[in-house]
Design an enzyme around this catalytic site. Structure first.
Site, PDB file in Angstrom:
ATOM      1  N   LYS A   1       0.811  -1.221   0.000  1.00  0.00           N
ATOM      2  CA  LYS A   1       0.000   0.000   0.000  1.00  0.00           C
ATOM      3  C   LYS A   1       0.846   1.275   0.000  1.00  0.00           C
ATOM      4  O   LYS A   1       0.432   2.306  -0.485  1.00  0.00           O
ATOM      5  CB  LYS A   1      -0.950   0.026   1.206  1.00  0.00           C
ATOM      6  CG  LYS A   1      -0.287   0.371   2.550  1.00  0.00           C
ATOM      7  CD  LYS A   1      -1.372   0.733   3.584  1.00  0.00           C
ATOM      8  CE  LYS A   1      -0.808   1.236   4.888  1.00  0.00           C
ATOM      9  NZ  LYS A   1      -0.242   0.212   5.765  1.00  0.00           N
TER      10      LYS A   1
ATOM     11  N   HIS B   1       2.000  -3.855  14.822  1.00  0.00           N
ATOM     12  CA  HIS B   1       2.547  -2.718  14.065  1.00  0.00           C
ATOM     13  C   HIS B   1       2.695  -1.571  15.056  1.00  0.00           C
ATOM     14  O   HIS B   1       1.726  -1.197  15.703  1.00  0.00           O
ATOM     15  CB  HIS B   1       1.608  -2.333  12.922  1.00  0.00           C
ATOM     16  CG  HIS B   1       2.254  -1.441  11.891  1.00  0.00           C
ATOM     17  ND1 HIS B   1       2.780  -0.205  12.217  1.00  0.00           N
ATOM     18  CD2 HIS B   1       2.470  -1.606  10.566  1.00  0.00           C
ATOM     19  CE1 HIS B   1       3.292   0.338  11.118  1.00  0.00           C
ATOM     20  NE2 HIS B   1       3.121  -0.477  10.107  1.00  0.00           N
TER      21      HIS B   1
ATOM     22  N   GLU C   1       7.007  -6.119   7.983  1.00  0.00           N
ATOM     23  CA  GLU C   1       6.195  -5.556   6.892  1.00  0.00           C
ATOM     24  C   GLU C   1       6.604  -4.114   6.589  1.00  0.00           C
ATOM     25  O   GLU C   1       5.778  -3.198   6.650  1.00  0.00           O
ATOM     26  CB  GLU C   1       4.706  -5.599   7.271  1.00  0.00           C
ATOM     27  CG  GLU C   1       4.171  -6.982   7.568  1.00  0.00           C
ATOM     28  CD  GLU C   1       2.799  -6.952   8.256  1.00  0.00           C
ATOM     29  OE1 GLU C   1       2.333  -5.855   8.643  1.00  0.00           O
ATOM     30  OE2 GLU C   1       2.208  -8.020   8.410  1.00  0.00           O
TER      31      GLU C   1
HETATM   32  C1  PLP Z   1       0.786   0.341   6.546  1.00  0.00           C
HETATM   33  C2  PLP Z   1       1.166  -0.977   7.085  1.00  0.00           C
HETATM   34  C3  PLP Z   1       2.498  -1.405   7.002  1.00  0.00           C
HETATM   35  C4  PLP Z   1       3.620  -0.534   6.482  1.00  0.00           C
HETATM   36  O1  PLP Z   1       3.951   0.431   7.410  1.00  0.00           O
HETATM   37  P1  PLP Z   1       5.260   1.370   7.250  1.00  0.00           P
HETATM   38  O2  PLP Z   1       5.178   2.267   8.396  1.00  0.00           O
HETATM   39  O3  PLP Z   1       5.138   2.054   5.940  1.00  0.00           O
HETATM   40  O4  PLP Z   1       6.439   0.490   7.300  1.00  0.00           O
HETATM   41  C5  PLP Z   1       2.791  -2.668   7.445  1.00  0.00           C
HETATM   42  N1  PLP Z   1       1.841  -3.474   7.959  1.00  0.00           N
HETATM   43  C6  PLP Z   1       0.538  -3.099   8.062  1.00  0.00           C
HETATM   44  C7  PLP Z   1      -0.449  -4.041   8.617  1.00  0.00           C
HETATM   45  C8  PLP Z   1       0.172  -1.834   7.645  1.00  0.00           C
HETATM   46  O5  PLP Z   1      -1.105  -1.445   7.768  1.00  0.00           O
END
Ligand code: PLP
Length: 445
Positions: free
Chosen positions: A96, A224, A294
């Protein structure tokens, strides 16, 4: 270093060979003979070639649209840096953040996994030739038809954080491999995610009990710490909480094998974050537990430079002092690639690319100054919130036809652009590769 040697390193990461890689890449990054910064030189050449090919007095509508220059060598270097600093964590790129097809292609070749949150993202990554087991559907609140699609494609890994979702998965994809997403303290991050997602720590045993009752296959924990996190301790606390849930899972008879540490990494804080995360992992998780991450922003933020065209200027005369300032209107703004100001709490800084026939990229003359002429910078739509800079000064007299550029525009920019007011949301990307490894992998010349 030959491309095949680099590929060997990528596929067999050992710290020693990565160090050699960095030794060599330093040499190719700054050309020691003449002090040239190679990525800057490549980006600058691409910018120059494009802006000098456009005559705003005669061009067709759209020829002067904003455009990006993407340095895929930067993405490649970030990957090497990840492998060096977080050798235990396998990255699953968060699509995304920037679903650019060449970024996906490079990362697919580098062997990363992918974090997808919708059918379209899963489809894009599968079409790039990525096997289903390299995808995690990391959206705790999923659309029914997308779950059926994931099941049909064999994309088994997915996250959940509530009981309703467990019933949904039981019905639509009982064979899924589930990650229990826990909430975190994300108060130090730019974009908080735990307001919306993540199971509170006092709900995890109930969730595990229900999953057991439904005979679902929970395989690990995910979290996260918030996008653009700034406190490395957030990782420490989240890893400790994940450990607690692993222990709870064992008492329910689950055999957890994977921890997903999510995203939240930024280029400038990465080393500190990685150090804290690595030691937390070593302290709380034995080496037989797989660890995935991620990262989104980390890979792409610095790889994209955006060039914008000044379409109009309004002169503001201060009657008392007799001085002038200007409002500059560009062909890109908050509803376009500067959506990051709104959604991602960014503050992109304008630099001067070209005035008339002069080209100032990456020189002192491109930089904002303390004194000089004052400008405010606005986007092209009719909305007053469409402002990019309230006040910035340059020593140049900027006018219609000139170009500005903005660095670090790779994360959460074009992916959240709209077509409000009829302005385009699709912009050209010119690709360069400042790293021979990326070049070879993508067959660029
Ligand atoms: C947006 C998102 C990410 C990426 O986050 P960054 O801060 O860009 O590294 C990873 N995992 C999930 C579930 C997300 O919603």
């Amino acid at each position: 270093m030959s491309p095949s040697a680099i590929e060997t390193i990528v596929n067999n990461p050992s710290l020693e060979s990565l160090e050699t890689y960095f030794e060599n890449s330093k040499r190719s990054y700054i050309d020691l003979n003449n002090g040239v910064n190679i990525p800057k030189q490549l980006i600058g050449n691409a910018l120059k070639e494009r802006v000098q090919s456009i005559d705003h007095e005669t061009c067709e509508a759209g020829d002067e649209d904003t455009f990006f220059v993407a340095d895929l060598g930067e993405v490649y270097r970030q990957h090497m840096r990840w492998k060096t600093n977080l050798p235990r964590v396998k990255p699953f790129y968060a699509v995304k953040c920037n679903p650019d097809p060449q970024v996906i292609r490079l990362l697919a070749k580098l062997g990363t996994g992918f974090d997808c949150a919708s059918k379209a993202e899963i489809e894009q990554v599968l079409k790039a030739g990525v096997e289903p087991h390299r995808i995690i559907y990391a959206q705790p609140c999923k659309t029914n038809s997308y779950v059926r699609y994931a099941a049909s494609q064999g994309v088994k890994q997915m996250t959940f954080d509530n009981t309703d979702e467990l019933y949904k998965i039981k019905k639509l994809f009982p064979g899924a491999e589930l990650f229990l997403r826990i909430s975190t303290d994300d108060s130090s991050s730019l974009c908080r995610l735990s307001l919306k997602f993540g199971a509170a720590m006092d709900t995890t045993t109930d969730l595990l009990a229900l999953a057991k009752e439904l005979d679902l296959n929970v395989v690990g924990v995910s979290f996260h710490v918030g996008s653009g996190a700034s406190d490395p301790l957030a990782f420490m606390n989240a890893v400790q909480d994940a450990r607690t849930v692993f222990d709870q899972a064992e008492t329910f008879g689950f055999n957890f094998h994977t921890l997903d540490v999510g995203g939240g990494f930024s280029s400038d804080t990465f080393d500190a974050m990685a150090a804290v995360l690595s030691s937390a992992l070593d302290e709380y998780f034995p080496s037989n537990i797989n660890v995935i991450g991620e990262p989104g922003r980390y890979y792409v933020a610095c790889a994209f430079t955006l060039a914008c065209h000044v379409i109009a200027r309004r002169t503001i005369a201060d009657e008392q002092s007799g001085a002038h300032s200007y409002m500059l209107y560009m062909n890109d703004g908050l509803y376009g690639n500067f959506s990051s100001i709104m959604f991602d709490h960014q503050n992109p800084v304008a630099q001067v690319l070209k005035t008339g026939e002069r080209f100032y990229y990456d020189t002192m003359a491109s930089q904002p100054t303390c004194d000089g002429i004052e400008y405010s910078i606005w986007g092209p739509t009719c909305d007053g919130i469409d402002r990019i800079a309230e006040s910035i000064r340059f020593s140049h007299d900027l006018d219609v036809g000139d170009w500005l550029y903005f660095e670090e525009m790779g994360a959460y920019t074009k992916c959240s652009a709209t077509r409000f007011n009829g302005f385009s949301d699709s912009h050209d990307v010119i690709y360069v590769a400042s790293d021979p490894g990326a070049k070879a992998m993508l067959g660029m010349n």
